[in-house]
Scaffold this motif. Sequence first.
Motif, short mmCIF file in Angstrom:
data_model
loop_
_atom_site.label_atom_id
_atom_site.label_comp_id
_atom_site.label_asym_id
_atom_site.label_seq_id
_atom_site.Cartn_x
_atom_site.Cartn_y
_atom_site.Cartn_z
N ILE A 20 0.84 -1.19 0.00
CA ILE A 20 0.00 0.00 0.00
C ILE A 20 0.88 1.24 0.00
N TRP A 171 -12.49 -2.92 1.23
CA TRP A 171 -11.10 -2.48 1.01
C TRP A 171 -11.05 -1.21 0.16
N ASP A 193 -3.45 0.59 -3.62
CA ASP A 193 -3.44 -0.72 -2.99
C ASP A 193 -3.07 -1.81 -3.99
#
Length: 241
Positions: A20, A171, A193
């Motif tokens: 990330i 997410w 991500d």
Amino acid sequence: MSPEFTVADGVAEAFPQLRIHLIAAASLRNGEPWPKAAAAMDELEAEAAQGAWTALDAEDPRIATWHAAYRAFGTNPKRMRPSVEALQRRLAKSGRLPRITPAVDAYNLVSVRFGVPAGAFDLAALEPRVDIRFAADGDGFTPLGEPDVREAPKPGEVVYAQGAEVLTRHWNHRDADATKVTAATTRAVFVFDSVGDAAREAVDAAAERLKELLSEGAAVTDHRVLTAADRTVRLDAEGPQ
């Protein structure tokens, strides 16, 4: 404020290849044109119209790894698509990407171009700590663009959260309304991500490209990377004083 971002142990264990990127920017001029970013958006749309750009299919590792991750935490990726897949499908169908503000347009452009999910938070709306963790009973979420709606995320889905307030669902499927980046935002953190090694090169390149685009209308103050091994980072959101 220098916010801390932390990946919960359970998420790191479930997704050991996660990566990330967090990019902090200050002095954001998000209410005025960014001609270079706008030209890059026009170029991508022209490529789509000419057939030089096409959306990634579900077999591409950059999409397939997200489908697998969503299924692992109980989300059907055909119903709740990863943000990058939804944006790519939108461009393929309509020939255009949404125009919101220059900073948001820039990260949407980079997301589509490199095939990795992206998002952003207004730093003024963040608390000192943000966790990437599994949702739990008692969590609440107000979707982007729907300030009067209140959802209870399903326990077990991966979320960004500050305390019991969820900032993203599934997410990266959808962001929260309270932390959205607007024309009035002057400090923000941008997020890319990935959950598989096959996307590592793409997510690293996406972060560098966004920094190039941000240089037109902001000052990048910090850039950090979260991994399963390095689960906590503190971002310098202010830069040199």
